[in-house]
Design an enzyme around this catalytic site. Structure first.
Site, PDB file in Angstrom:
ATOM      1  N   LYS A   1       0.587   4.642   6.762  1.00  0.00           N
ATOM      2  CA  LYS A   1       0.052   5.476   5.682  1.00  0.00           C
ATOM      3  C   LYS A   1       0.651   6.876   5.793  1.00  0.00           C
ATOM      4  O   LYS A   1       1.367   7.204   6.729  1.00  0.00           O
ATOM      5  CB  LYS A   1      -1.475   5.588   5.767  1.00  0.00           C
TER       6      LYS A   1
ATOM      7  N   SER B   1       0.790  -1.234   0.000  1.00  0.00           N
ATOM      8  CA  SER B   1       0.000   0.000   0.000  1.00  0.00           C
ATOM      9  C   SER B   1       0.823   1.285   0.000  1.00  0.00           C
ATOM     10  O   SER B   1       0.297   2.346  -0.323  1.00  0.00           O
ATOM     11  CB  SER B   1      -0.978   0.028   1.173  1.00  0.00           C
TER      12      SER B   1
END
Length: 186
Positions: free
Chosen positions: A80, A39
């Protein structure tokens, strides 16, 4: 005999102090994390080992584009990038990020966007109010996070905004594997 006991006691005391310091540093200041999944590609690779700074947000506010680790669930931490800060409206239109209606460059995505075919987008269009929670602006003590690999990331577009209470800390240092040692910049 008394001298031998004294030396053993000194060694045990030194080891206990060392373990105590290690425990305090690991619990409150720094911790290792291993990147799990694609990701954050190409910035971070699956298996990259990093150090998380757990205390930085006790002394300063988060900045846009900080890479953070947060508790996504009781069993899973995610890594993230902070895109939106408290009080801001976030939208993406035609692969461009807008904060409060102003276009914001994401230099860390430039290379990836240049390699994509012109008919393809990295980030699908969205507006903050259409994400889980339906907020018009990001609430106080919350941030909006996205993965750098926007087509393959479970982030605020699915989870909603992330509470600062969920954030473990900021990370920017890859220490393993050796050929990937680096400090990540925006």
């Amino acid at each position: 005999m008394e001298k031998v006991k004294s030396e053993w006691f000194d060694w045990i005391k030194a080891l206990l102090i060392a373990f105590g310091l290690f425990f305090i540093i690991r619990t409150f200041f720094f911790a290792p994390i291993v990147v799990d999944g694609p990701s954050m590609m190409p910035t971070l690779h699956n298996g990259d080992q990093m150090i998380v700074n757990k205390f930085v947000y006790q002394i300063q506010e988060p900045d846009r584009f900080d890479i953070v680790v947060f508790h996504a669930s009781d069993r899973k931490d995610f890594i993230k990038r902070i895109i939106g800060l408290p009080g801001e409206h976030v939208a993406v239109e035609n692969d461009q990020l807008y904060i409060n209606g102003e276009q914001v460059k994401e230099s860390f995505l430039r290379e990836r966007k240049e390699k994509m075919p012109s008919y393809q987008t990295l980030t699908g269009d969205f507006q903050l109010e259409n994400l889980p929670g339906g907020h018009e602006t990001i609430p106080e003590n919350h941030v909006l996070v996205l993965g750098d690999n926007r087509n393959n990331s479970t982030d605020s577009r699915i989870l909603g905004v992330v509470s600062m209470d969920q954030i473990v800390g900021k990370t920017s240092l890859i220490y393993w594997p050796l050929d990937r040692i680096q400090i990540i910049h925006d």
